[in-house]
Enzyme design. Sequence first.
Site: not given
Ligand code: AMP
Length: 538
Positions: A185, A328, A436, A441
Site C-alpha cells: 500500500t 487491501e 473537523k 465534519w
Molecule cells: P489504494 O489502496 O492506493 O488503491 O487506495 C485506496 C483508497 O483510494 C481508498 O481507500 C479511497 O480512499 C481511495 N479511493 C479509491 N477509489 C475511490 C473513489 N472512486 N472515490 C474516492 N476515493 C477512492
Amino acid sequence: MIGDMQKWTPNVASIIEHAKQFHPTKEVVSRMVSGDIHKTNYEEVCIRARKLASALEKDGYKPGDVIATLALNTYRHLEMYYGISGMGAINHTLNFRLHPEQAIYIINHAEDKIIFCEVPFIPILEGLKDKLVTVEKYIILCDESEMPETGLKNAISYEEYLKDGDEDYSWADVGDDAACALCYTSGTTGNPKGVLYSHKSNILHAQAALTAMSIKPDDSILMVVPLFHVLAWGIPYFGPMFGLKLVMPGMQMEGEPLYDLIDKEDISLAFGVPTIWMGLLAYCRENNKILSSVKNTIIGGSALSLSTLQEFDEVHDVNVIHAWGMTEMSPLGTTNIPTPEMEHMSKEEKYAIQLKQGRPIYGVELKVVDDSGTDLPNDGESQGHLMVRGPWILQKYFKAEKDAVDKDGWFDTGDISVLDEDGYMTIKDRAKDVIKSGGEWISSIDLENAAFGHPEVAEACVVGIPHPKWDERPLLFIVTGDGEPVEKESILDFLSSKVAKWWLPDDIIFLKELPHGATGKLQKFELRDEYNNHYMEK
Ligand code: AMP
C-alpha cells in the site's frame, strides 16, 4: 454434512490456459517503450508464460519465492503475471514512482529474489542495488540485441532468459489458499504494508468483477490502470478469463497517445483514474476529437468529479461507471453500473447517482460505524468509518503478527462514508483528511468537487488546517488551467452556490502544481505540513 463437489485448488495460470484454448487469437496490443505498437494474442502469451515459468524453475527458483517486476503495461508484464504465479512463486509488482527509501524498504521486506526491470528503469535500480540484500538477479525486459550495459548483478535480457523455457511446461499444483501476488500500500505514514493475495482470492475477485462492470464479450479494453498497482483492478485476470481484447499503453499515458490507441484499436471500454481521463478529455477538447468507439469508462482510485462525468456523457456519449476499492481489497469493493430506473431519470438525477461510489459487488459486505464502533443506519445521512468483509479482502498484512480485522472479520478501510437505503456508498473523505470544524465534519472531497466545477479550475485540493477558534478550517489549493491565479472572490462566489456557508474555505492558495504520490493520489499531508500555521499566524 460436506457437499459432494470437487475440491478446488486453483492456479491463476488456469485462466491463461482457458484463454489459449477458447480465445487463442484474441489480440493483446502493447505500446512498447520505443513507441512502437506490438501485437500478440492469448495463445502466444500463454506459451511464453509457460516458458517463463519453466525457465524460472530450471534456474532453481521455487514455489513461495518472491519475484518482483518493475514494469510497464505491456504483454511481457502480462506474461510475468502468469509465468511467476503459475510456477508457484509470488508475483510482486513494484511501482517505479516510489521514493527510493520506500523502494528499498519494500524490496528487502518482501525478500525479492529476482527483479524483472524495464530498460528505462535500470538507473532506478542501479541507484538502489547496494542496499537490496536479497536480490540475486535482474532480468531486463528487452531482446538480447537490445541489452544495455549495466552494473546490475547477473543481469540478462528477458528474451535470452526465456529461451531456456519449455513451451509444454505444466503449471504447478499450488495447493489450497496458496499465495499468488504481492502489492504494497502507498501508505503516507509509517512503512508501506504488503498485501499477499492468493490464487483463489484473485480468481474469485476476477469472476465477481466481470459481473459488475457492464462488460461484454466483444469489448476491447484499454487498461491504463498500471499492472503495478493493485493488480490493475483484476483486468489481467478477467480479461483473458472472458476473452477480451486487451490494449496497454506502456509508458505513454498522455492525452494524445491514449487517444491514438483508442481510435486505432477501437476501444469500447477504458479503465483509469480521474487524472488520466482529465488529460485525455483536455486533448480531445483542444483538438476537436470525439471518443466515438468508447461505450463505457470505469473510473476509480479517487473521486469522480461532476465536470469529468458531464464531459464524457455530453461531449463523447460515453457512460461513466464509478468504482471504489483499495489495495487491501484486491481492489474492487463497489461499482456503479446503470440500473433500468436510471434510464427514465433527468440528467441531474442520473449524475447525482453516478457520482456515488456505487453498490457492493457480490461477495463484499459493507457497513458504516461511529467512533465507538456502533453500527450506523443506511439512511444516506449518517457518516462513519467504512468497514468491509469478504473473500478477497485481507485478513492480515504480509508478515504481520496480528490480524488487520476485528473479531467479526471487519476491516476498517480508513474511509469515511455514507450508505443509503438503495445500497449506494458515497465516500466523504479519508478518515485522516476529514476536516473537523467546530465539532462538525466538512468533507474535503465534496469541497474539491465543488471547486472543480469552476471553469478556471484544473485541479483542486482541500486540507484541514489548525485554526485558533474552530480547531480546523478548510484551506483550498487550486491549479488553474493556464497556471495563473484568478480572483479569490470569483471562486468563493461560485462555491457559495454549491456548499453551506460554513464550509467555505477561509483562504485559497494558487499553485503551479499539486503534490501527487506514486499512484497519482494527492499527497495532502505535504500541503498540511507546509501550511500548518497558515491560520494560526493570521
Ligand atoms: P489504494 O489502496 O492506493 O488503491 O487506495 C485506496 C483508497 O483510494 C481508498 O481507500 C479511497 O480512499 C481511495 N479511493 C479509491 N477509489 C475511490 C473513489 N472512486 N472515490 C474516492 N476515493 C477512492
